[in-house]
Design a protein around this motif. Structure first.
Motif, PDB file in Angstrom:
ATOM      1  N   ARG A 258       7.985  -3.159  -4.593  1.00 16.47           N
ATOM      2  CA  ARG A 258       8.625  -2.959  -3.287  1.00 16.47           C
ATOM      3  C   ARG A 258       7.734  -2.078  -2.416  1.00 16.47           C
ATOM      4  O   ARG A 258       7.806  -0.852  -2.462  1.00 16.47           O
ATOM      5  N   LYS A 259       6.924  -2.715  -1.628  1.00 20.81           N
ATOM      6  CA  LYS A 259       5.959  -1.976  -0.817  1.00 20.81           C
ATOM      7  C   LYS A 259       6.650  -1.126   0.237  1.00 20.81           C
ATOM      8  O   LYS A 259       6.156  -0.050   0.614  1.00 20.81           O
ATOM      9  N   ALA A 260       7.812  -1.577   0.741  1.00 13.22           N
ATOM     10  CA  ALA A 260       8.533  -0.826   1.774  1.00 13.22           C
ATOM     11  C   ALA A 260       8.950   0.554   1.261  1.00 13.22           C
ATOM     12  O   ALA A 260       8.917   1.542   2.010  1.00 13.22           O
ATOM     13  N   ILE A 261       9.339   0.616  -0.025  1.00 11.63           N
ATOM     14  CA  ILE A 261       9.732   1.905  -0.609  1.00 11.63           C
ATOM     15  C   ILE A 261       8.550   2.860  -0.627  1.00 11.63           C
ATOM     16  O   ILE A 261       8.683   4.050  -0.302  1.00 11.63           O
ATOM     17  N   HIS A 262       7.372   2.349  -0.983  1.00 10.02           N
ATOM     18  CA  HIS A 262       6.183   3.204  -1.068  1.00 10.02           C
ATOM     19  C   HIS A 262       5.710   3.655   0.312  1.00 10.02           C
ATOM     20  O   HIS A 262       5.226   4.776   0.464  1.00 10.02           O
ATOM     21  N   ILE A 263       5.880   2.783   1.307  1.00  7.98           N
ATOM     22  CA  ILE A 263       5.515   3.175   2.677  1.00  7.98           C
ATOM     23  C   ILE A 263       6.460   4.268   3.177  1.00  7.98           C
ATOM     24  O   ILE A 263       6.026   5.257   3.789  1.00  7.98           O
TER      25      ILE A 263
END
Length: 235
Positions: free
Chosen positions: A75-80
């Motif tokens: 989940r790239k959105a969480i890391h951003i």
């Protein structure tokens, strides 16, 4: 690559648990200070204690997002979101350290203002703690106590200026050193999440064994087709 991903996940969890402990410590210290739950909290600037309180809440929320991102690695959105929160926490913590440093450097000036505007209970507490009378001199907004007798200047103890200023400088110095030192936690968390995002991006370009075998077979069939066409052309 799989080993690297496992290590990155472990680093993310460890760094964010550390992040969480730091945030909880700051929140507890700030809340106890604003509610005067520990000795001498009344002498510390209330604005610094409130800012530490807010910083603790930010760190706790950020660490929980980071721990969540360690288990949802794709989940790239969480890391951003996590990276953005870490940067915000870093900037806010750095600004608190600068403010505390500035107040330490000019402690004598604002202590004089606080002494004039403070309540009678504040001055009694300070005079009792430091065994002093008044601020710059015995008659400087002093409160009559057993140790402080403004009417008997000769027998009165020293003014509170020097012992109180020294004490506040020592306490604030400890606070801004701790704040600047704990910036390393944000840097560690930021490095870990950037490394994790890099492993995600590299994984997208990694070719699986099945795809590699299919590509080899496809290339081999293309070569066979080209050779057969060339042979028919020559005939």
């Amino acid at each position: 690559m799989l080993c690297c991903q496992k290590q990155t996940k472990g680093y993310l969890i460890i760094s964010n648990v550390l992040f969480l402990l730091v945030g909880c410590g700051m929140l507890i210290y700030g809340m106890m200070g604003t509610q005067l739950k520990f000795d001498d909290a009344v002498l510390l600037p209330i604005n610094i204690l409130r800012m530490i309180n807010i910083l603790g809440i930010i760190l706790i929320f950020t660490s929980l997002i980071g721990i969540l991102g360690a288990f949802y690695r794709e989940r790239k959105a969480i890391h951003i979101l996590y990276t953005t929160l870490v940067i915000i926490a870093f900037i806010y913590q750095l600004s608190i350290g600068v403010i505390v440093y500035e107040q330490t450097a000019h402690s004598s000036r604002w202590l004089n203002e606080i002494w004039i505007e403070s309540t009678k209970a504040y001055r009694i507490f300070a005079q009792s703690k430091f065994k002093c009378c008044g601020f710059t001199h015995v008659l400087d907004h002093s409160v009559a106590t057993d140790n402080c007798q403004p009417d008997h200047i000769v027998n009165s103890p020293q003014p509170c200026y020097e012992p109180m200023t020294y004490y506040i400088k020592v306490q604030l110095t400890r606070i801004y050193i701790a704040i600047f030192t704990l910036l390393s936690v944000e840097i560690l968390a930021l490095c870990n999440v950037i490394t994790h995002m890099c492993t995600i991006n590299s994984k997208r370009w990694e070719v699986s064994p099945g795809e590699r075998k299919y590509n080899e077979q496809y290339n081999a069939s293309d070569d066979t087709l080209v050779h057969s066409i060339q042979s028919k052309t020559r005939k």
